[in-house]
Enzyme design. Sequence first.
Site, PDB file in Angstrom:
ATOM      1  N   SER A   1       0.830  -1.197   0.000  1.00 39.11           N
ATOM      2  CA  SER A   1       0.000   0.000   0.000  1.00 39.11           C
ATOM      3  C   SER A   1       0.861   1.242   0.000  1.00 39.11           C
ATOM      4  O   SER A   1       2.021   1.219   0.396  1.00 39.11           O
ATOM      5  CB  SER A   1      -0.895   0.009   1.239  1.00 39.11           C
ATOM      6  OG  SER A   1      -0.070   0.219   2.371  1.00 39.11           O
ATOM      7  N   LYS A   2       0.230   2.318  -0.439  1.00 38.92           N
ATOM      8  CA  LYS A   2       0.872   3.625  -0.487  1.00 38.92           C
ATOM      9  C   LYS A   2       1.418   4.032   0.869  1.00 38.92           C
ATOM     10  O   LYS A   2       2.424   4.705   0.957  1.00 38.92           O
ATOM     11  CB  LYS A   2      -0.198   4.655  -0.876  1.00 38.92           C
ATOM     12  CG  LYS A   2      -0.079   5.151  -2.297  1.00 38.92           C
ATOM     13  CD  LYS A   2      -0.912   6.383  -2.435  1.00 38.92           C
ATOM     14  CE  LYS A   2      -1.646   6.343  -3.756  1.00 38.92           C
ATOM     15  NZ  LYS A   2      -2.640   7.321  -3.943  1.00 38.92           N
ATOM     16  N   ARG A   3       0.683   3.633   1.923  1.00 30.80           N
ATOM     17  CA  ARG A   3       1.066   4.072   3.260  1.00 30.80           C
ATOM     18  C   ARG A   3       2.475   3.621   3.633  1.00 30.80           C
ATOM     19  O   ARG A   3       3.161   4.264   4.386  1.00 30.80           O
ATOM     20  CB  ARG A   3       0.052   3.591   4.303  1.00 30.80           C
ATOM     21  CG  ARG A   3      -0.960   4.658   4.649  1.00 30.80           C
ATOM     22  CD  ARG A   3      -2.077   4.113   5.476  1.00 30.80           C
ATOM     23  NE  ARG A   3      -2.921   3.207   4.708  1.00 30.80           N
ATOM     24  CZ  ARG A   3      -3.156   1.958   5.036  1.00 30.80           C
ATOM     25  NH1 ARG A   3      -2.607   1.439   6.113  1.00 30.80           N
ATOM     26  NH2 ARG A   3      -3.926   1.198   4.284  1.00 30.80           N
ATOM     27  N   GLN A   4       2.897   2.471   3.090  1.00 27.76           N
ATOM     28  CA  GLN A   4       4.207   1.954   3.488  1.00 27.76           C
ATOM     29  C   GLN A   4       5.328   2.299   2.502  1.00 27.76           C
ATOM     30  O   GLN A   4       6.456   1.876   2.683  1.00 27.76           O
ATOM     31  CB  GLN A   4       4.118   0.443   3.667  1.00 27.76           C
ATOM     32  CG  GLN A   4       3.175   0.086   4.799  1.00 27.76           C
ATOM     33  CD  GLN A   4       3.570  -1.192   5.494  1.00 27.76           C
ATOM     34  OE1 GLN A   4       4.694  -1.641   5.422  1.00 27.76           O
ATOM     35  NE2 GLN A   4       2.624  -1.790   6.185  1.00 27.76           N
ATOM     36  N   GLY A   5       5.018   3.014   1.476  1.00 30.81           N
ATOM     37  CA  GLY A   5       6.095   3.378   0.533  1.00 30.81           C
ATOM     38  C   GLY A   5       5.516   3.759  -0.806  1.00 30.81           C
ATOM     39  O   GLY A   5       4.297   3.860  -0.959  1.00 30.81           O
TER      40      GLY A   5
END
Length: 490
Positions: free
Chosen positions: A256-260
């Site tokens: 996901s975007k949240r992690q990179g």
Amino acid sequence: MINEKPRVRFAPSPTGYLHVGGLRTALYNYLFAKHNNGEFILRIEDTDRNRYVEGAVENLIKALEWCGLEYDEGPGKREQFGPYLQSERLSLYDKYAKELIEKGHAYYCFCTHERLDALKKEQQQQKLPQAKYDKHCLHLSKEEVEEKLASGMPKVVRLNVVPDQKVAFDDVVRGRVEFDTHNIDDQVLIKSDGYPTYHLANVVDDHLMKITHVIRGEEWLSSTPKHILLYDFFGWEKSVFAHLPLLLNPDRSKLSKRQGDVAVEDYRVKGYLKDALVNFVALLGWNAGDDKEFYYLNELIDSFSLERVNKSGAVFDLEKLNWLNAEHLRKKPDAELLALLKDEIQNSTDVSTEIKEQSYSDEYLIKIIDGMKERVSFIHEYITKSPYFFVAPAEYEEAAKQKGWKPETPEQIKKLRDAFSALNNPVKEDYENALKQTAADLNIGVGKLIHPLRLATSGMSTGPGVYDILVIIGKEEVIKRIDTALVKLG
Ligand code: GLU
């Protein structure tokens, strides 16, 4: 179908950018096609007008082009074709929806949002595992349907799923997959805005475009039984299916975007080489059965097979991408590195105007490349790791100052400066001999001169061999920098 030249497609929806998962799907399709002398088609699935994003198609095409994944076919003339766009093919879907209605495999539905919402609520209250349409409009008489159509009432077309049957197919990656039609809703095929849904447009196009293999992400697996029903209702031969494993974060949650970063463009901007990104993405769910990890695109084409795609999720390991980037960078010929470095200097917003305004000769840049090649993982590191090749140090590393610049240093380094001054067109060994001789004359260890010399010329305590630095920046600059250090550091 199996003996035909394969025809595959990458069929993204234009949601804004090319996701690395999308790149993996595109790449596997491309590799499979090229390995088997087949064709790779790009089809933009843009029938969901609510999700339409301005510029998204252009972004997708640019990102694919950057990665070197050229598609083989499109509408229009060979020299100027773009990808297929579903929004330009609407009348086709309409025709096929009508065919299904005639055959009784689809029907018009005039239910209002209010009715559908109420139905959903009721089913939720009954704790049904999944809300499903109740086939209300399937039971309208022919006359009722005609009357409603004539009145211009909003309508959709729904798939008429026969409950309690098995739908099964053999997936190249996952093996036998079975679904019960009991769990399949009467899917909308044509929406009230007249646009087809993904399911109808996707199957119609796969059929019309003679797609032999559907290779796509696992998230589409649950749609496949609906597609199988459609193929059967139309009486069409099915493609072979291969659903690719999910991409995971290192903690095994869905990438996901949240992690990179997830957009190909983000990686490009960060300085990753396309060769490295493509190599890395190819290994997300596939290996050749040995431990080879470094591949160029043509080698991937040679080695790729769908049979060697794994079922289990593939972890997106940034460390590995960084390692591959360094490997690919190191293996590039100097001429290519030179072009990349010049491009970086000219176009990167991270490079200072002071550097941009200087003009470095190709010969000079090649020397930097030779000196730093083994020490960098990214092109921009030629500048960030060794800024002293581009501009004289404005400051000196504090820790190195404490360690290397002692009260007795200025006297000693002045002697070294004079020894260097006397050299004529010095090469590495000349500097080295002059330094050794000065140390011997002063009766001190060479370290007493090497550390301050490195500090004066680079401002840092690490980097390539100090004599390499001297040779690269040249005698005149070496003397100048020693003089500046004597003023600044006392
Ligand atoms: N339009 C779908 C997507 O956005 C395509 C899935 C498929 O390949 O069938 O990925």
